[in-house]
Design a protein around this motif. Structure first.
Motif, PDB file in Angstrom:
ATOM      1  N   GLN A  68     -32.323  32.776  -3.341  1.00  0.00           N
ATOM      2  CA  GLN A  68     -32.510  31.510  -4.613  1.00  0.00           C
ATOM      3  C   GLN A  68     -32.083  30.329  -3.765  1.00  0.00           C
ATOM      4  OE1 GLN A  68     -31.570  32.388  -8.484  1.00  0.00           O
ATOM      5  NE2 GLN A  68     -32.509  34.382  -8.382  1.00  0.00           N
ATOM      6  N   THR A  69     -30.819  30.598  -3.333  1.00  0.00           N
ATOM      7  CA  THR A  69     -30.128  29.284  -2.626  1.00  0.00           C
ATOM      8  C   THR A  69     -30.828  28.888  -1.468  1.00  0.00           C
ATOM      9  OG1 THR A  69     -27.968  29.915  -3.557  1.00  0.00           O
ATOM     10  CG2 THR A  69     -27.983  28.365  -1.822  1.00  0.00           C
ATOM     11  N   LEU A  70     -31.004  29.679  -0.602  1.00  0.00           N
ATOM     12  CA  LEU A  70     -31.722  29.514   0.674  1.00  0.00           C
ATOM     13  C   LEU A  70     -33.233  28.660   0.482  1.00  0.00           C
ATOM     14  CD1 LEU A  70     -30.893  32.493   2.837  1.00  0.00           C
ATOM     15  CD2 LEU A  70     -30.209  29.957   3.196  1.00  0.00           C
ATOM     16  N   GLU A  71     -33.962  29.380  -0.603  1.00  0.00           N
ATOM     17  CA  GLU A  71     -35.230  28.747  -0.765  1.00  0.00           C
ATOM     18  C   GLU A  71     -35.213  27.323  -1.539  1.00  0.00           C
ATOM     19  OE1 GLU A  71     -38.302  27.737  -3.648  1.00  0.00           O
ATOM     20  OE2 GLU A  71     -36.601  28.449  -4.508  1.00  0.00           O
ATOM     21  N   ARG A  72     -34.095  27.180  -2.380  1.00  0.00           N
ATOM     22  CA  ARG A  72     -34.033  25.753  -3.083  1.00  0.00           C
ATOM     23  C   ARG A  72     -33.610  24.684  -1.866  1.00  0.00           C
ATOM     24  NH1 ARG A  72     -30.704  27.728  -8.214  1.00  0.00           N
ATOM     25  NH2 ARG A  72     -32.483  28.740  -9.492  1.00  0.00           N
ATOM     26  N   MET A  73     -32.973  25.097  -0.774  1.00  0.00           N
ATOM     27  CA  MET A  73     -32.385  24.044   0.230  1.00  0.00           C
ATOM     28  C   MET A  73     -33.666  24.188   1.197  1.00  0.00           C
ATOM     29  SD  MET A  73     -28.500  25.666   1.107  1.00  0.00           S
ATOM     30  CE  MET A  73     -28.274  24.184   2.195  1.00  0.00           C
ATOM     31  N   GLY A  74     -34.752  24.851   1.023  1.00  0.00           N
ATOM     32  CA  GLY A  74     -35.908  24.672   1.977  1.00  0.00           C
ATOM     33  C   GLY A  74     -35.927  25.499   3.253  1.00  0.00           C
ATOM     34  N   TYR A  75     -35.013  26.517   3.208  1.00  0.00           N
ATOM     35  CA  TYR A  75     -35.036  27.352   4.509  1.00  0.00           C
ATOM     36  C   TYR A  75     -36.013  28.734   4.426  1.00  0.00           C
ATOM     37  CZ  TYR A  75     -31.238  24.350   5.827  1.00  0.00           C
ATOM     38  OH  TYR A  75     -30.449  22.998   6.230  1.00  0.00           O
ATOM     39  N   LEU A  76     -36.352  29.198   2.931  1.00  0.00           N
ATOM     40  CA  LEU A  76     -36.997  30.096   2.692  1.00  0.00           C
ATOM     41  C   LEU A  76     -38.290  29.828   1.945  1.00  0.00           C
ATOM     42  CD1 LEU A  76     -34.604  33.209   1.837  1.00  0.00           C
ATOM     43  CD2 LEU A  76     -35.621  32.749   4.186  1.00  0.00           C
TER      44      LEU A  76
END
Length: 295
Positions: A68-76
Motif C-alpha cells: 500500500q505504501t509503495l502504491e501510494r508513492m507511485g512505485y506500484l
C-alpha cells in the motif's frame, strides 16, 4: 492490467537467498521493500498479496502495508478488480540514467533475457565494486533456484570467471595491485598461489575476449563470461566514449559444467547474435572456430 487467467508460477527463493547475511545494521523494512521489487523482476507479471507472501516469506500484514505504501508513492500500480499489483514505470525510471550513461544505445535487460532463452542457462550481470564483483542482476534459467547464486552477493575478482573478465579490462598495474591485496587477504581459490599466475590468467582472458571458467565456480559448475567495455581484445587502444563505465560490467552465462560444455557452440553463437541485436555499444570478437580453452 488484467491478470492472466492461468495460475502463475511463483519463483521460489533459493536457500542461499533466504540465508544471505547482509551484516549488522540492516533495516528490516527496507530489505523487505527490495525483496518485493526483486520478486516482481523475477516474475515478470502482476501478482497478488498472497503470491508475494508465498515467495518472500514476509508476513501478510507487513506485505499488505508495504504494498500500500509503495502504491501510494507511485512505485506500484493496484488493480482493485483483480486485486493485483505490478510495478509502475516510475520504478523503472529510477536508475535508468545509469544505464543511459553506460550503454546508451543498448538494452541490457533484454539482452540478458535473450541470452538465457537461447542457451537455456542462467545469465549473471557482474559489476565491479572495489576488489570484488557483485552479482548485480540474474536472469534465472528456471524457477528451481537452489543451485543458483543470490542476487547481490559479492565475490573476489580473482576468484570468479566474471571477475577475470572484469580484470581483463583493467591496466596491468591495477590488476597487479588488486592481485596483491587479494592474496594478502587470502581471498583467492586454493589453486592460485601467486600474482604472476593471476596475471597470466588475465592475459589469457584478454587474448581470447572471454573467460570460460570450470575451476572458479561452485563444484560441478561452469561459466562463460565476457566484458561489456573491452571492445573486443583491443583494450590498450584508445577507448571509445562510455567504455570506461561499461568496462566495469561483465556478463556470465552459467550452469552445470557438463551442460555449459556441451552448449559452448550455442553460447558463442548466442553471444554474437544478442550483442548485435541488443547491445550495439558492445563489440564481441570471439572466433567460433578456435578451440575454447578454460581459464
Amino acid at each position: 492490467m488484467a491478470r492472466a487467467k492461468h495460475s502463475i508460477s511463483v519463483p521460489r527463493p533459493s536457500q542461499r537467498d533466504r540465508e544471505r547475511d547482509l551484516g549488522a545494521g540492516v533495516v528490516k523494512s527496507a530489505r523487505r521493500v527490495f525483496e518485493i521489487i526483486e520478486f516482481f523482476e523475477q516474475l515478470n507479471e502482476p501478482a497478488t498479496v498472497s503470491d508475494i507472501v508465498q515467495a518472500t516469506g514476509i508476513p501478510q500484514s507487513s506485505t499488505s502495508m508495504l504494498l500500500q505504501t509503495l502504491e501510494r508513492m507511485g512505485y506500484l500500480c493496484w488493480n482493485p478488480d483483480d486485486r493485483i499489483y505490478m510495478p509502475s514505470l516510475r520504478l523503472h525510471m529510477l536508475g535508468g540514467w545509469v544505464h543511459d550513461i553506460t550503454l546508451p544505445r543498448s538494452n541490457l535487460r533484454l539482452a540478458m533475457q535473450e541470452l538465457s532463452k537461447r542457451t537455456g542457462l542462467s545469465v549473471v550481470l557482474g559489476q565491479r565494486t572495489g576488489r570484488y564483483v557483485q552479482y548485480a542482476h540474474v536472469v534465472f534459467a528456471s524457477n528451481e533456484r537452489d543451485d543458483d547464486v543470490p542476487i547481490g552477493v559479492v565475490r573476489p575478482l580473482v576468484g570468479t570467471g566474471l571477475g577475470y573478465s572484469l580484470l581483463a579490462a583493467m591496466p596491468d598495474e591495477e590488476v597487479r595491485r588488486l592481485a596483491i591485496a587479494s592474496l594478502a587477504m587470502q581471498e583467492q581459490p586454493p589453486f592460485i598461489h601467486s600474482v604472476e599466475q593471476i596475471m597470466t590468467m588475465v592475459a589469457q582472458a584478454r587474448r581470447a575476449g572471454y573467460v570460460y571458467s570450470t575451476r572458479l565456480q561452485n563444484r560441478n559448475k561452469a561459466s562463460f563470461s565476457f566484458n561489456l567495455g573491452m571492445a573486443g581484445t583491443a583494450w590498450h587502444d584508445e577507448r571509445p566514449e562510455g567504455s570506461r563505465e561499461s568496462s566495469l560490467l561483465s556478463i556470465a552465462i552459467a550452469g552445470k559444467r557438463r551442460t555449459v560444455q556441451d552448449r559452448l557452440p550455442d553460447i558463442i553463437a548466442a553471444v554474437h547474435a544478442v550483442t548485435q541485436e541488443c547491445l550495439p555499444d558492445v563489440r564481441i570478437d570471439i572466433d567460433p572456430h578456435r578451440p575454447i580453452e578454460p581459464i
